[in-house]
Every structure is written in C-alpha cells, then in structure tokens.
Design a protein around this motif. Sequence first.
Motif, PDB file in Angstrom:
ATOM      1  N   LEU A 234       0.825  -1.209   0.000  1.00 13.42           N
ATOM      2  CA  LEU A 234       0.000   0.000   0.000  1.00 13.42           C
ATOM      3  C   LEU A 234       0.862   1.263   0.000  1.00 13.42           C
ATOM      4  CD1 LEU A 234      -2.923  -0.844   2.468  1.00 13.42           C
ATOM      5  CD2 LEU A 234      -3.086  -0.452   0.008  1.00 13.42           C
ATOM      6  N   MET A 235       1.942   1.256   0.794  1.00 15.18           N
ATOM      7  CA  MET A 235       2.823   2.426   0.846  1.00 15.18           C
ATOM      8  C   MET A 235       3.471   2.691  -0.508  1.00 15.18           C
ATOM      9  SD  MET A 235       4.610   2.445   4.652  1.00 15.18           S
ATOM     10  CE  MET A 235       5.426   0.855   4.472  1.00 15.18           C
ATOM     11  N   GLN A 236       3.880   1.634  -1.184  1.00 11.77           N
ATOM     12  CA  GLN A 236       4.498   1.795  -2.501  1.00 11.77           C
ATOM     13  C   GLN A 236       3.506   2.360  -3.514  1.00 11.77           C
ATOM     14  OE1 GLN A 236       5.952  -2.197  -3.103  1.00 11.77           O
ATOM     15  NE2 GLN A 236       8.007  -1.706  -2.372  1.00 11.77           N
ATOM     16  N   LYS A 237       2.259   1.882  -3.452  1.00 12.20           N
ATOM     17  CA  LYS A 237       1.233   2.384  -4.371  1.00 12.20           C
ATOM     18  C   LYS A 237       0.913   3.841  -4.101  1.00 12.20           C
ATOM     19  CE  LYS A 237      -1.115  -1.955  -5.506  1.00 12.20           C
ATOM     20  NZ  LYS A 237      -2.401  -2.687  -5.479  1.00 12.20           N
ATOM     21  N   LEU A 238       0.834   4.208  -2.830  1.00 13.44           N
ATOM     22  CA  LEU A 238       0.560   5.593  -2.477  1.00 13.44           C
ATOM     23  C   LEU A 238       1.705   6.505  -2.900  1.00 13.44           C
ATOM     24  CD1 LEU A 238      -1.087   5.508   1.070  1.00 13.44           C
ATOM     25  CD2 LEU A 238      -2.012   6.598  -0.974  1.00 13.44           C
ATOM     26  N   ALA A 239       2.917   6.075  -2.638  1.00 16.47           N
ATOM     27  CA  ALA A 239       4.093   6.891  -2.987  1.00 16.47           C
ATOM     28  C   ALA A 239       4.149   7.153  -4.481  1.00 16.47           C
ATOM     29  CB  ALA A 239       5.367   6.190  -2.518  1.00 16.47           C
ATOM     30  N   ALA A 240       3.736   6.160  -5.272  1.00 18.33           N
ATOM     31  CA  ALA A 240       3.775   6.300  -6.731  1.00 18.33           C
ATOM     32  C   ALA A 240       2.753   7.322  -7.241  1.00 18.33           C
ATOM     33  CB  ALA A 240       3.530   4.951  -7.392  1.00 18.33           C
ATOM     34  N   LYS A 241       1.801   7.726  -6.380  1.00 16.74           N
ATOM     35  CA  LYS A 241       0.784   8.700  -6.788  1.00 16.74           C
ATOM     36  C   LYS A 241       1.144  10.125  -6.363  1.00 16.74           C
ATOM     37  CE  LYS A 241      -3.106   5.450  -6.538  1.00 16.74           C
ATOM     38  NZ  LYS A 241      -4.406   5.155  -5.871  1.00 16.74           N
ATOM     39  N   ILE A 242       2.187  10.253  -5.555  1.00 16.72           N
ATOM     40  CA  ILE A 242       2.548  11.559  -4.998  1.00 16.72           C
ATOM     41  C   ILE A 242       3.650  12.209  -5.835  1.00 16.72           C
ATOM     42  CG2 ILE A 242       3.466  12.759  -2.972  1.00 16.72           C
ATOM     43  CD1 ILE A 242       2.314  10.432  -1.268  1.00 16.72           C
ATOM     44  N   ASN A 243       3.407  13.445  -6.198  1.00 15.30           N
ATOM     45  CA  ASN A 243       4.420  14.211  -6.930  1.00 15.30           C
ATOM     46  C   ASN A 243       5.359  14.851  -5.919  1.00 15.30           C
ATOM     47  OD1 ASN A 243       5.872  16.226  -8.459  1.00 15.30           O
ATOM     48  ND2 ASN A 243       4.299  15.995 -10.042  1.00 15.30           N
ATOM     49  N   ILE A 244       6.637  14.645  -6.105  1.00  8.64           N
ATOM     50  CA  ILE A 244       7.610  15.139  -5.134  1.00  8.64           C
ATOM     51  C   ILE A 244       7.599  16.664  -5.017  1.00  8.64           C
ATOM     52  CG2 ILE A 244       9.593  15.353  -6.696  1.00  8.64           C
ATOM     53  CD1 ILE A 244      11.188  13.932  -4.336  1.00  8.64           C
TER      54      ILE A 244
END
Length: 303
Positions: A234-244
Amino acid sequence: MATHRNGKLEKMNIIFPKAIKEMSVGKDFFSHMILYYWPKIVGKHISANVKPVNIEFKKLFLYTSHPIWANQLSYMKDEIKNKINSFMGEYLVEDIVFTNNRPVNITEENNSPAINIGYEINKINLSDKKIEEIKNDLNNVKNDDLKKVIFKVRLNDEKYKKYRLDNSWHKCKKCNNLCQPEDELCNECKRKANIERLTDIRKFLMDMPWARYCDIEKEIPCNADEVNEERIILMQKLAAKINIKNTDCFEMSLLTMLYKSVPPEKVTDELKESTIKKFRYDFIDGYKYARKDNIKKYKKYKK
C-alpha cells in the motif's frame, strides 16, 4: 503421435484440445499428460536426468539427478515452458521450480524404500460401473490410439483418487477436491483463502491506515509478516501517486499514517518530513532527486 482427420495430418497439440473439450475434462487431465509425455516433450537425454514431480498453480516442479542439471536447465526455462505449452496446446506452465522432493516412483537409496505409488495404484481395482463411465466419456474421441491413451490416464486418475480415499484423504470443506488427512482444505482452496485473507488485511489498512498488527489480528487471523507485506504494498502504491513537487496532499497524510502507524490527529509536519525523506525516490519524478543526490555524494567522495 499423429492422426489423419479431414485429409490433414494433426499432431498431439491439435488433437488433444479438441478431444478434451468434447469430454469436458479440465486442467488436471493436462497436468497428468505433461507427466505422461515428459520424455517426448523434452527429449530422452533431459528426461533421463530431470523428472517432473508435480504441477501446482501453473508452477512445474522438477527433480534433477545432480545440481549441475538444475543449473543448466535454469537457463532453458523459457524454452521448456514453450515446449510444454506448445505440445499440450494450453498455457499450463508459467514457471519452473527445482525441488529436492523426488517423484513418487523414485525410491530412496537406503534400507527403507519410499512407497511406490505406481505399484500401489496398479493393485487397486475399479468397479465395472466406474470403468463403463470412463468408456462412455470417450465415445466422442474418434482416434483409437488417442482413446487408448486417454483411457489409461483416466483409469489411473480414478485409481489414484481411490488410493487417496483408502488412505484417509477426504473431501475439502469448500469443494469436492481431495485433501490430505491433516488438512481441512485442498491446495486450491488454501490459495484462495490466502488471497482473501491478504485482501481483507489490505482493506483493513485502507480503512485504518494507522492500525498495527495487534489491532488487525483481533479481526483477521493473520501473522505479522502478512500485515507488514500488505502495508509495504500500500505504501508503494501511495508513494507512486505523490508528486515530489507537491507533497501537501491527502495521499501524503495517508502514507505517513501507514508508515508511522499514527492516527490522523497525530500526523505532524515533522512526521510528514520524515516520511518524505524515506519515500522521496518512490514519488513521481523522484528519480531526478535520486540522481541529484548521487551526484552530490560523488562530488563529496572526489573531494
């Protein structure tokens, strides 16, 4: 094996799918046929040193006479998979795994040989009614040679089922497949139950991202490794949606709750910054920052 049909020569991988579909025989039959025709599929040289053990969830387990063979065949996995799937006309094998478990017809080299399943099965007698049922299932198979082969496989399959029942195997609680005496579910139902359990864990974490293992196990029978694995996914999926470049978002708060196991009211800017530092390379465009960091480290090293 080949046969003439409609004036054309048809090979096994063309005949089998047609015949099996006519009989409504499923994947189990094809699995038996892989084991039965192993020498024809891979050749005499390989089959003399590499034996198929079983097939589970599209994984073919192979036993080799020496580790050298396992090493050599590891480079031929794709070739062997293609040969099997092409020969049978079905996509049956996705992966090949080498195991130390020997096929049931190979005995141990000691004073107490393993049970020879093939010998035990041959001793079993089926009722005339069951044999007649098998023959009736083959009425639509026109090729005599093919009919003999399928009849033999079906016969052995029924004997194997009877052998298992005679040795305390029983029907799975969820389906009609047989499972071992100590188990309540068959392998397929175990796999499905495992998927359902992991899905439930993931849903629980989505509803309560701050939940810890001790909270989840009260509601779902699971272990700490399973919870951690689903949390990471879940953390990996969420991180992939966040723009740095834009970390001030709802997804960032969820990621912090998952990573730090804190409820919404305890999510602080400090915890968010700590989470950003941990996952910054997983964010959208995060690779650019990874490259910059590597350049900085390289320059510092050069100094």
